[in-house]
Design a protein around this motif. Structure first.
Motif, PDB file in Angstrom:
ATOM      1  N   PRO A 277     -43.224  10.550  -9.433  1.00 17.70           N
ATOM      2  CA  PRO A 277     -42.890   9.069  -9.318  1.00 17.70           C
ATOM      3  C   PRO A 277     -43.548   8.834  -8.205  1.00 17.70           C
ATOM      4  CG  PRO A 277     -40.898  10.449  -9.903  1.00 17.70           C
ATOM      5  CD  PRO A 277     -42.107  11.358  -9.649  1.00 17.70           C
ATOM      6  N   LEU A 278     -43.900   7.427  -7.982  1.00 15.08           N
ATOM      7  CA  LEU A 278     -44.541   6.929  -6.689  1.00 15.08           C
ATOM      8  C   LEU A 278     -43.794   7.336  -5.378  1.00 15.08           C
ATOM      9  CD1 LEU A 278     -46.879   5.426  -5.523  1.00 15.08           C
ATOM     10  CD2 LEU A 278     -45.585   3.362  -5.940  1.00 15.08           C
ATOM     11  N   HIS A 279     -42.597   7.002  -5.650  1.00 15.22           N
ATOM     12  CA  HIS A 279     -41.526   7.069  -4.241  1.00 15.22           C
ATOM     13  C   HIS A 279     -41.548   8.633  -3.906  1.00 15.22           C
ATOM     14  CE1 HIS A 279     -38.555   8.290  -7.466  1.00 15.22           C
ATOM     15  NE2 HIS A 279     -38.051   8.940  -6.367  1.00 15.22           N
ATOM     16  N   GLU A 280     -41.755   9.682  -5.034  1.00 14.04           N
ATOM     17  CA  GLU A 280     -41.491  11.080  -4.389  1.00 14.04           C
ATOM     18  C   GLU A 280     -42.855  11.416  -3.888  1.00 14.04           C
ATOM     19  OE1 GLU A 280     -40.587  15.333  -6.695  1.00 14.04           O
ATOM     20  OE2 GLU A 280     -40.090  13.279  -7.564  1.00 14.04           O
ATOM     21  N   ALA A 281     -44.026  10.856  -4.682  1.00 14.93           N
ATOM     22  CA  ALA A 281     -45.538  11.404  -4.088  1.00 14.93           C
ATOM     23  C   ALA A 281     -45.714  10.687  -2.657  1.00 14.93           C
ATOM     24  CB  ALA A 281     -46.443  10.748  -5.218  1.00 14.93           C
ATOM     25  N   PHE A 282     -45.434   9.515  -2.585  1.00 13.39           N
ATOM     26  CA  PHE A 282     -45.287   8.898  -1.060  1.00 13.39           C
ATOM     27  C   PHE A 282     -44.619   9.828  -0.287  1.00 13.39           C
ATOM     28  CE2 PHE A 282     -44.701   5.758   2.212  1.00 13.39           C
ATOM     29  CZ  PHE A 282     -45.907   5.303   2.548  1.00 13.39           C
ATOM     30  N   ALA A 283     -43.287  10.109  -0.571  1.00 10.97           N
ATOM     31  CA  ALA A 283     -42.453  10.840   0.586  1.00 10.97           C
ATOM     32  C   ALA A 283     -43.258  12.265   0.805  1.00 10.97           C
ATOM     33  CB  ALA A 283     -41.150  11.107  -0.023  1.00 10.97           C
ATOM     34  N   ALA A 284     -43.737  12.791  -0.098  1.00 12.99           N
ATOM     35  CA  ALA A 284     -44.484  14.118   0.224  1.00 12.99           C
ATOM     36  C   ALA A 284     -45.781  13.934   0.981  1.00 12.99           C
ATOM     37  CB  ALA A 284     -44.998  14.598  -1.075  1.00 12.99           C
ATOM     38  N   LEU A 285     -46.334  12.718   0.709  1.00 13.48           N
ATOM     39  CA  LEU A 285     -47.691  12.491   1.502  1.00 13.48           C
ATOM     40  C   LEU A 285     -47.161  12.121   3.031  1.00 13.48           C
ATOM     41  CD1 LEU A 285     -50.670  11.779   1.525  1.00 13.48           C
ATOM     42  CD2 LEU A 285     -50.037   9.503   0.728  1.00 13.48           C
ATOM     43  N   ARG A 286     -46.238  11.554   3.025  1.00 21.16           N
ATOM     44  CA  ARG A 286     -45.754  11.272   4.293  1.00 21.16           C
ATOM     45  C   ARG A 286     -45.271  12.457   5.166  1.00 21.16           C
ATOM     46  NH1 ARG A 286     -47.779   7.082   7.059  1.00 21.16           N
ATOM     47  NH2 ARG A 286     -47.334   5.315   5.885  1.00 21.16           N
ATOM     48  N   ALA A 287     -44.635  13.345   4.358  1.00 20.96           N
ATOM     49  CA  ALA A 287     -44.309  14.690   4.963  1.00 20.96           C
ATOM     50  C   ALA A 287     -45.335  15.444   5.576  1.00 20.96           C
ATOM     51  CB  ALA A 287     -43.359  15.563   4.011  1.00 20.96           C
ATOM     52  N   LEU A 288     -46.506  15.576   4.834  1.00 24.30           N
ATOM     53  CA  LEU A 288     -47.649  16.157   5.087  1.00 24.30           C
ATOM     54  C   LEU A 288     -48.243  15.586   6.287  1.00 24.30           C
ATOM     55  CD1 LEU A 288     -49.259  16.893   1.569  1.00 24.30           C
ATOM     56  CD2 LEU A 288     -48.090  18.538   2.974  1.00 24.30           C
ATOM     57  N   GLU A 289     -48.325  14.276   6.179  1.00 23.36           N
ATOM     58  CA  GLU A 289     -48.741  13.474   7.480  1.00 23.36           C
ATOM     59  C   GLU A 289     -48.059  13.782   8.809  1.00 23.36           C
ATOM     60  OE1 GLU A 289     -50.087   9.040   8.706  1.00 23.36           O
ATOM     61  OE2 GLU A 289     -48.012   9.315   7.897  1.00 23.36           O
ATOM     62  N   TYR A 290     -46.808  13.911   8.671  1.00 18.73           N
ATOM     63  CA  TYR A 290     -45.849  14.258   9.764  1.00 18.73           C
ATOM     64  C   TYR A 290     -46.261  15.625  10.274  1.00 18.73           C
ATOM     65  CZ  TYR A 290     -41.687  14.829  12.623  1.00 18.73           C
ATOM     66  OH  TYR A 290     -40.846  15.210  13.651  1.00 18.73           O
ATOM     67  N   GLY A 291     -46.542  16.744   9.249  1.00 16.85           N
ATOM     68  CA  GLY A 291     -46.752  18.008   9.575  1.00 16.85           C
ATOM     69  C   GLY A 291     -48.214  18.174  10.050  1.00 16.85           C
ATOM     70  N   LYS A 292     -48.995  16.929  10.193  1.00 19.47           N
ATOM     71  CA  LYS A 292     -50.241  16.910  10.627  1.00 19.47           C
ATOM     72  C   LYS A 292     -51.316  17.975   9.827  1.00 19.47           C
ATOM     73  CE  LYS A 292     -48.913  15.834  15.313  1.00 19.47           C
ATOM     74  NZ  LYS A 292     -48.960  14.405  15.215  1.00 19.47           N
ATOM     75  N   ILE A 293     -50.730  17.842   8.487  1.00  9.78           N
ATOM     76  CA  ILE A 293     -51.756  18.355   7.190  1.00  9.78           C
ATOM     77  C   ILE A 293     -52.925  17.488   6.892  1.00  9.78           C
ATOM     78  CG2 ILE A 293     -51.781  19.585   5.160  1.00  9.78           C
ATOM     79  CD1 ILE A 293     -50.217  20.985   7.690  1.00  9.78           C
ATOM     80  N   VAL A 294     -52.341  16.127   6.649  1.00  8.69           N
ATOM     81  CA  VAL A 294     -53.209  14.966   6.230  1.00  8.69           C
ATOM     82  C   VAL A 294     -53.265  13.913   7.266  1.00  8.69           C
ATOM     83  CG1 VAL A 294     -52.630  15.641   3.798  1.00  8.69           C
ATOM     84  CG2 VAL A 294     -51.685  13.951   4.738  1.00  8.69           C
ATOM     85  N   ASP A 295     -54.199  12.937   7.069  1.00  9.56           N
ATOM     86  CA  ASP A 295     -54.604  11.774   7.735  1.00  9.56           C
ATOM     87  C   ASP A 295     -54.382  10.603   6.784  1.00  9.56           C
ATOM     88  OD1 ASP A 295     -54.424  12.572  10.362  1.00  9.56           O
ATOM     89  OD2 ASP A 295     -56.714  13.161  10.139  1.00  9.56           O
ATOM     90  N   ILE A 296     -53.661   9.738   6.913  1.00  2.95           N
ATOM     91  CA  ILE A 296     -53.726   8.353   6.191  1.00  2.95           C
ATOM     92  C   ILE A 296     -54.589   7.383   6.945  1.00  2.95           C
ATOM     93  CG2 ILE A 296     -52.112   6.772   5.074  1.00  2.95           C
ATOM     94  CD1 ILE A 296     -50.013   8.445   4.649  1.00  2.95           C
ATOM     95  N   LEU A 297     -55.630   7.153   6.101  1.00  2.00           N
ATOM     96  CA  LEU A 297     -56.622   6.139   6.957  1.00  2.00           C
ATOM     97  C   LEU A 297     -56.153   4.787   6.331  1.00  2.00           C
ATOM     98  CD1 LEU A 297     -59.627   8.198   6.747  1.00  2.00           C
ATOM     99  CD2 LEU A 297     -58.149   8.313   8.704  1.00  2.00           C
ATOM    100  N   ASP A 298     -55.189   4.044   7.375  1.00  2.00           N
ATOM    101  CA  ASP A 298     -54.670   3.084   6.795  1.00  2.00           C
ATOM    102  C   ASP A 298     -55.660   1.871   6.493  1.00  2.00           C
ATOM    103  OD1 ASP A 298     -52.281   3.724   7.132  1.00  2.00           O
ATOM    104  OD2 ASP A 298     -52.064   3.012   9.101  1.00  2.00           O
TER     105      ASP A 298
END
Length: 109
Positions: free
Chosen positions: A62-83
């Protein structure tokens, strides 16, 4: 189907082997973070760009779950989200070289 877009020159493609993506994703634990990380790694291997919108479509989460996981990976400095201010769902996601190194060297408790 997610429309593939090629990564720009100089983008991170350090995970070359499909088994390496599987191994990398194991360090993210079980659940949504693992699915998102695996999908990102596989798309980067294929040279495809990934957006926020692509994440839930490629993982089936689900979109909210995928986005939450993405933000967790960003917070953990695993990914960058290029706004992308004109299209928040069009923001590009990239694996961080240092994040991949952190995951590879992390001991799973």
């Amino acid at each position: 189907m997610v429309e593939p877009t090629r990564l720009s020159p100089g983008a991170n493609t350090s995970a070359r082997d499909p088994l390496e993506c599987e191994e990398l994703a194991k360090h993210a634990g079980d659940g949504a973070c693992r699915e998102v990380l695996l999908g990102l790694c596989q798309r980067e291997q294929a040279g495809e760009e990934t957006t926020v919108w692509d994440i839930h479509r490629m993982t089936g989460l689900p979109l909210h779950e995928a986005f939450a996981a993405l933000r967790a990976l960003e917070y953990g400095k695993i990914v960058d989200i290029l706004d992308n201010p004109s299209d928040p769902f069009g923001a590009t996601i990239r694996l961080r070289e240092t994040g991949i190194s952190l995951l590879k060297n992390r001991d799973v408790a």
